[in-house]
Design a protein around this motif. Sequence first.
Motif, PDB file in Angstrom:
ATOM      1  N   THR A   1       0.829  -1.213   0.000  1.00  0.00           N
ATOM      2  CA  THR A   1       0.000   0.000   0.000  1.00  0.00           C
ATOM      3  C   THR A   1       0.860   1.259   0.000  1.00  0.00           C
ATOM      4  O   THR A   1       1.108   1.849  -1.051  1.00  0.00           O
TER       5      THR A   1
ATOM      6  N   ARG B   1      -6.685  -2.567  -1.763  1.00  0.00           N
ATOM      7  CA  ARG B   1      -5.762  -1.636  -1.095  1.00  0.00           C
ATOM      8  C   ARG B   1      -6.477  -0.891   0.023  1.00  0.00           C
ATOM      9  O   ARG B   1      -5.917  -0.685   1.103  1.00  0.00           O
TER      10      ARG B   1
ATOM     11  N   ILE C   1      -2.449   4.687  -5.462  1.00  0.00           N
ATOM     12  CA  ILE C   1      -3.747   4.033  -5.274  1.00  0.00           C
ATOM     13  C   ILE C   1      -4.820   4.591  -6.206  1.00  0.00           C
ATOM     14  O   ILE C   1      -5.724   3.869  -6.631  1.00  0.00           O
TER      15      ILE C   1
ATOM     16  N   LYS D   1       2.796   1.782  -7.628  1.00  0.00           N
ATOM     17  CA  LYS D   1       1.631   2.378  -8.286  1.00  0.00           C
ATOM     18  C   LYS D   1       0.785   3.129  -7.265  1.00  0.00           C
ATOM     19  O   LYS D   1       0.440   2.593  -6.216  1.00  0.00           O
TER      20      LYS D   1
ATOM     21  N   GLU E   1      -8.479  -3.915  -7.465  1.00  0.00           N
ATOM     22  CA  GLU E   1      -7.208  -3.701  -6.765  1.00  0.00           C
ATOM     23  C   GLU E   1      -7.326  -2.547  -5.782  1.00  0.00           C
ATOM     24  O   GLU E   1      -6.782  -2.599  -4.675  1.00  0.00           O
ATOM     25  N   LYS E   2      -8.040  -1.510  -6.187  1.00  0.00           N
ATOM     26  CA  LYS E   2      -8.222  -0.351  -5.301  1.00  0.00           C
ATOM     27  C   LYS E   2      -8.966  -0.756  -4.033  1.00  0.00           C
ATOM     28  O   LYS E   2      -8.608  -0.338  -2.921  1.00  0.00           O
TER      29      LYS E   2
ATOM     30  N   ASN F   1      -4.496   5.225  -9.227  1.00  0.00           N
ATOM     31  CA  ASN F   1      -4.319   4.649 -10.561  1.00  0.00           C
ATOM     32  C   ASN F   1      -4.694   3.173 -10.622  1.00  0.00           C
ATOM     33  O   ASN F   1      -4.570   2.549 -11.677  1.00  0.00           O
ATOM     34  N   CYS F   2      -5.134   2.605  -9.517  1.00  0.00           N
ATOM     35  CA  CYS F   2      -5.473   1.187  -9.479  1.00  0.00           C
ATOM     36  C   CYS F   2      -6.858   0.941 -10.082  1.00  0.00           C
ATOM     37  O   CYS F   2      -7.747   1.794  -9.996  1.00  0.00           O
ATOM     38  N   GLU F   3      -7.027  -0.229 -10.675  1.00  0.00           N
ATOM     39  CA  GLU F   3      -8.341  -0.638 -11.139  1.00  0.00           C
ATOM     40  C   GLU F   3      -9.242  -0.904  -9.936  1.00  0.00           C
ATOM     41  O   GLU F   3      -8.770  -1.070  -8.808  1.00  0.00           O
TER      42      GLU F   3
END
Length: 451
Positions: free
Chosen positions: A189, A207, A196, A194, A203-204, A198-200
Amino acid sequence: MLSNKPLDQFKEIPEIDRQRIVEFNQESFDQLLTFVDIVPDNAFDLGFIQSNFAKDRDAIIQALINHPDCQDMQFEIWDFPDPEMRFLMDEILKVLPTVKVQPDKKLIFMVRGVENAIGMTGEYPPMLVDFNWVRDAYPVKVPHLMLFCLPDYAITRVANFAPDFWAWNSGTFVFKTPANTRDDAISQTLDASKGISNCEVPEKQERIDLLTRLLMEYTPSNGRDETHEDLKTRIRVLNDLAIAHRSRSEYKTAKYYLKQALDLAKDDENLAELKANSLHELAIVERNLGEIGKAITLEQQAMEIFERIGDIKMTTATLHNLAGIYANRGDVEKAIAFYQQSLELKEKIGNVQGKAATLHQLAGIYANRGDVEKAIAFYQQSLEIYEKIGNLQGKAASFAMLGQLLADEKGDFDSALNYLQQSLEILQHLRSPDAETVKRIIAMVQAEAGL
């Protein structure tokens, strides 16, 4: 939604991880073993396993199931992950008839995931209200031991908001988090390469879940002293949670976390950078909430700190954001001035990605002012940078803006369609939803050109 999975469908936790969590919490594990052993079969009883991280929780469950003393027990593990769930008993009764009871084994139910419905904030979650209302049905409908696996905040909320149900509790088994679990969560995290935002979506959410559990770990409880490093980590977690929720347009939640971060940072000079980051993020949130005056004040406060501590990169970010705020207000001269300052600093530190973004924004301002030649020049400069660094999304945006500008202001439909087509091809390659917008623009330009 209810998920009832056979044990062999759960992700196997490595033996070394199971041993680590058990050895770190040997006393709690031994107490849990005794508890499941002494509870009579076909009689309702209630217990809670407190563990803040899913990996540790599953390691505890698997260690319990595999323990030699538990081989005469049948464990049924149920997941209830739906945050909108209100009536747990109703969901249990849906799946209870499907349980294949093994003869001569004590039946034990383990419940996971209800922390999502319990929530972290607010009073009297509907599910906990229902716990109280139907608590007398549990010994009748579920005459077996039930073990709820929950993080610490959820157990506290059950005790506070479902006191009648909580009164059934015969044991709470607290499992502390090993350092390696916290370190793994931080690497996934706070220290992830990357950002957070920008995460899909899946995945977000993962996180956010890890960050929420880290927040529990680094919030002092039971009289535990908080070190300065713990405090810094807690503020970083709060900031990342705010960024995640802002990226989902959940501005009030983002503001809630940022207010906590600022309260913790106060005027401690050792926390100045973290405080400035929180002010910068809160400015973005206030801007999205329409509180422009507050956003400007907060961004200026952040910029003063960044300038004082010599953080040029974040100074450029605050200048860029201030420029955008003034541009939205129609104060074009101030916007241009702030963008130019940001551009100069980005050139100084070699931030080519940021330079391209600022050039793109300046191009838009000049286009709106009717200064077409300057706008085209800035778009072309930004396009050149995006091509050099391989930023396809940036290239697509610059191609699209150049195409619209040439069509609308110059009537150069051939060049405009060439740029727009290149933008479309990139967006289709990226599978971006913006491709549909560019398609519509191309159709309008073709119609205007009589094609």
